[in-house]
Design an enzyme around this catalytic site. Structure first.
Site, PDB file in Angstrom:
ATOM      1  N   GLY A  26      31.252  48.149   5.975  1.00  0.00           N
ATOM      2  CA  GLY A  26      31.366  49.599   5.943  1.00  0.00           C
ATOM      3  C   GLY A  26      30.470  50.267   4.919  1.00  0.00           C
ATOM      4  N   GLU A  36      16.450  45.320   3.238  1.00  0.00           N
ATOM      5  CA  GLU A  36      15.935  45.810   4.521  1.00  0.00           C
ATOM      6  C   GLU A  36      15.104  47.055   4.286  1.00  0.00           C
ATOM      7  OE1 GLU A  36      19.184  46.729   7.120  1.00  0.00           O
ATOM      8  OE2 GLU A  36      19.432  44.652   7.753  1.00  0.00           O
ATOM      9  N   GLU A  68      24.607  44.987  13.500  1.00  0.00           N
ATOM     10  CA  GLU A  68      25.669  43.990  13.556  1.00  0.00           C
ATOM     11  C   GLU A  68      26.315  43.976  14.922  1.00  0.00           C
ATOM     12  OE1 GLU A  68      29.097  45.651  10.869  1.00  0.00           O
ATOM     13  OE2 GLU A  68      27.212  46.014   9.824  1.00  0.00           O
ATOM     14  N   ASN A  92      30.047  43.539  16.969  1.00  0.00           N
ATOM     15  CA  ASN A  92      31.506  43.486  16.923  1.00  0.00           C
ATOM     16  C   ASN A  92      31.999  42.637  18.084  1.00  0.00           C
ATOM     17  OD1 ASN A  92      31.632  45.358  14.722  1.00  0.00           O
ATOM     18  ND2 ASN A  92      31.106  46.930  16.198  1.00  0.00           N
ATOM     19  N   ARG A 122      34.914  42.237  19.533  1.00  0.00           N
ATOM     20  CA  ARG A 122      36.243  42.670  19.979  1.00  0.00           C
ATOM     21  C   ARG A 122      36.099  43.913  20.839  1.00  0.00           C
ATOM     22  NH1 ARG A 122      35.688  47.047  16.777  1.00  0.00           N
ATOM     23  NH2 ARG A 122      35.042  46.669  14.650  1.00  0.00           N
TER      24      ARG A 122
HETATM   25  C1  MV4 Z   1      21.216  50.991   7.204  1.00  0.00           C
HETATM   26  C2  MV4 Z   1      20.849  52.346   7.087  1.00  0.00           C
HETATM   27  C3  MV4 Z   1      19.497  52.625   6.955  1.00  0.00           C
HETATM   28  N1  MV4 Z   1      18.588  51.640   6.940  1.00  0.00           N
HETATM   29  N2  MV4 Z   1      20.270  50.039   7.192  1.00  0.00           N
HETATM   30  C4  MV4 Z   1      25.939  51.654   6.965  1.00  0.00           C
HETATM   31  C5  MV4 Z   1      27.038  50.713   7.303  1.00  0.00           C
HETATM   32  C6  MV4 Z   1      26.396  49.410   7.587  1.00  0.00           C
HETATM   33  N3  MV4 Z   1      27.046  48.733   8.635  1.00  0.00           N
HETATM   34  C7  MV4 Z   1      24.979  49.736   7.889  1.00  0.00           C
HETATM   35  N4  MV4 Z   1      24.749  51.052   7.390  1.00  0.00           N
HETATM   36  C8  MV4 Z   1      23.488  51.548   7.312  1.00  0.00           C
HETATM   37  N5  MV4 Z   1      22.495  50.616   7.323  1.00  0.00           N
HETATM   38  C9  MV4 Z   1      18.979  50.364   7.045  1.00  0.00           C
HETATM   39  N6  MV4 Z   1      18.056  49.393   7.005  1.00  0.00           N
HETATM   40  C10 MV4 Z   1      21.852  53.317   7.098  1.00  0.00           C
HETATM   41  C11 MV4 Z   1      23.189  52.920   7.206  1.00  0.00           C
HETATM   42  C12 MV4 Z   1      24.162  53.993   7.236  1.00  0.00           C
HETATM   43  C13 MV4 Z   1      24.905  54.271   8.408  1.00  0.00           C
HETATM   44  C14 MV4 Z   1      24.787  53.510   9.564  1.00  0.00           C
HETATM   45  C15 MV4 Z   1      25.524  53.798  10.701  1.00  0.00           C
HETATM   46  C16 MV4 Z   1      26.377  54.884  10.706  1.00  0.00           C
HETATM   47  C17 MV4 Z   1      26.529  55.655   9.585  1.00  0.00           C
HETATM   48  C18 MV4 Z   1      25.804  55.358   8.417  1.00  0.00           C
HETATM   49  C19 MV4 Z   1      25.937  56.164   7.279  1.00  0.00           C
HETATM   50  C20 MV4 Z   1      25.233  55.863   6.164  1.00  0.00           C
HETATM   51  C21 MV4 Z   1      24.343  54.782   6.130  1.00  0.00           C
END
Ligand code: MV4
Length: 458
Positions: free
Chosen positions: A174, A210, A297, A299, A301
């Site tokens: 999260g 990343e 990622e 999920n 389920r």
């Molecule tokens: C990121 C990103 C930007 N660039 N990865 C947030 C939760 C985690 N599962 C992955 N997340 C993010 N990864 C890279 N390389 C921005 C987020 C992110 C986000 C992703 C999906 C939905 C809402 C979000 C809110 C803030 C940051």
């Protein structure tokens, strides 16, 4: 898209539902339509729950805290054995992505309604999930090959990736513990900080790097696979409208994709799942920016927001999930799937719509909306008391329209009708969202909601 049941081997006679709330109800409904008997389990705080009332049998498995009840593996296995259930549906959250529980269910000669423990384990580790997807030809965000430990490793990875860079905890979920770096100095400082925080929060100090995407959309693809090598994707959902990594509003299809993008993504995902030999339902999450998809990622389920996919495909995902778990073939092929119309889900939480402070308590009045295009998945009823111990999701308002415009009109109309008295809910937040220009145009990214809420504070 229905299957004549008499032409196939029998399904399960009885399923234990290892969950609560609206999702337990969703699974119960599928079971009843399939002629499968249900066993509800519940904590002492959930004795008066709708899922207990509607089940054929119920077993109290422990006290209110989840770790004593819905996370209590031994109690769940015992309840299944005592009642003679042949399969366990884990729902969402709780033990739904716990490979130990999946293995334990199978050791006790019952069916875990989900993928193999092996596939759950691979996807449960972010680095192994990413490496698996790279090997399967799925595009991922450029990043470090694995975890980074030394300054030298971090700096050489940064050269290859380019700034800005996002540092993530291997065990983090999260978005917890993520840090952005814009240059080498920030990188070294933030890698150190991230490792300390990761150790404190998750007991594991591994971090990886990343390329940071500044303004992406969150796009996820629904897939379903049977044990006969058939894989079908059911299009995407746009879950960009989030607050603190909690989804608030979801749409299918995404207003930000072209039909070409959609088909390209579907093909990539379908081929990967085929090669992997995945079984059951699954969701692959991507970030989408400037026409490019990057896997984040998977999920393993059924997901909370699955109904919007059901609305635009006509597929009962939970019924199909149960069928493939019983070893049946999928009742449709990719050619049968045509995305039609538009669906939106508003997640309604028992929380203040402005402060988001949880608001458990007694529902003193209840009237759910209805009419054309409206589906309400909720365990609420007049007189029910929302317990304080669990997730605050109390209802999912799912709306269908032939076009996105019609869908949005119906969202507003349904929210106008919805009355939940005695507790605070996030209905007023959704009423505001439905009127927003950027929501109406579909022009939003993962940062839109947090930005909007901050503006309203000021
Ligand atoms: C990121 C990103 C930007 N660039 N990865 C947030 C939760 C985690 N599962 C992955 N997340 C993010 N990864 C890279 N390389 C921005 C987020 C992110 C986000 C992703 C999906 C939905 C809402 C979000 C809110 C803030 C940051």
């Amino acid at each position: 898209m229905t299957t004549p049941a008499h032409t196939e081997k029998p399904l399960f006679k009885k399923i234990l539902i290892a969950n609560r709330g609206e999702i337990a109800l969703r699974i119960l409904r599928a079971c009843r339509e399939m002629g499968i008997k249900t066993v509800a389990v519940h904590s002492t705080a959930d004795s008066d729950s709708m899922h207990v009332r509607l089940a054929d049998e119920s077993v109290c498995i422990g006290s209110a805290p989840s770790k004593n009840s819905y996370l209590n593996m031994a109690a769940l296995i015992s309840a299944a054995e005592v009642t003679g259930a042949e399969a366990i549906h884990p729902g969402v959250g709780f033990l739904s992505e716990n490979e130990k529980f999946a293995a334990m269910v199978e050791e006790h000669k019952m069916t875990f309604i989900g993928p193999t423990p092996h596939h759950i384990a691979i996807m449960g580790d972010k680095i192994s999930a990413k490496n698996t997807m790279i090997a399967l030809g799925v595009p991922v965000v450029p990043g470090s090959a694995g975890s980074v430990s030394t300054d030298e490793e971090a700096l050489s990875a940064a050269k290859a990736i380019g700034y800005p860079i996002l540092i993530k905890a291997t065990s983090g979920g999260g978005g917890k513990g993520m840090k952005v770096a814009h240059n080498d100095d920030e990188l070294l400082a933030n890698v150190r900080l991230a490792k300390i925080e990761a150790k404190a929060n998750f007991g594991n100090d591994e971090v990886y790097m990343e390329r940071y995407l500044g303004a992406p959309r969150h796009i996820e693809v629904q897939i379903i696979c049977d044990t006969h090598g058939n894989v079908v994707h059911l299009g995407e959902r746009d879950c960009s409208i989030q607050r603190r990594h909690q989804k608030v509003w979801e749409e299918a299809p995404s207003p930000g994709l072209t039909q070409k993008d959609r088909e390209r993504l579907g093909d990539i995902v379908t081929q990967a799942m085929q090669k992997m030999g995945y079984r059951g339902v699954g969701t692959l999450e991507f970030l989408f920016e400037k026409g490019e998809f990057f896997f984040m990622e998977m999920n393993t389920r059924i997901q909370v927001e699955h109904p919007i996919t059901e609305m635009v495909t006509g597929v009962d995902l939970v019924r199909e999930q149960i069928r493939v778990a019983a070893g049946h073939k999928l009742s449709f092929t990719q050619e049968d799937i045509n995305i039609k119309g538009h669906a939106i889900e508003c997640r309604i939480n028992a929380e203040d719509a402005v402060t988001f402070i949880p608001s458990p308590g007694k529902v003193t009045g209840y009237h759910a909306p209805g009419g054309i295009g409206i589906r309400v998945d909720s365990h609420l009823y007049h007189g029910y008391t929302v317990p304080p111990h669990y997730d605050s999701l109390v209802s999912k308002l799912i709306v269908f329209g032939d076009t996105r415009e019609e869908c949005l009109t119906r969202v507003e109309r349904a929210l106008f009708e919805y009355a939940i008295d005695g507790i605070s809910t996030t209905i007023p937040l959704h009423q505001r969202l439905a009127k927003e220009k950027d929501i109406q145009s579909g022009d939003y990214t993962i940062h839109w909601l947090e930005k909007k809420l901050k503006e309203n504070e000021a």
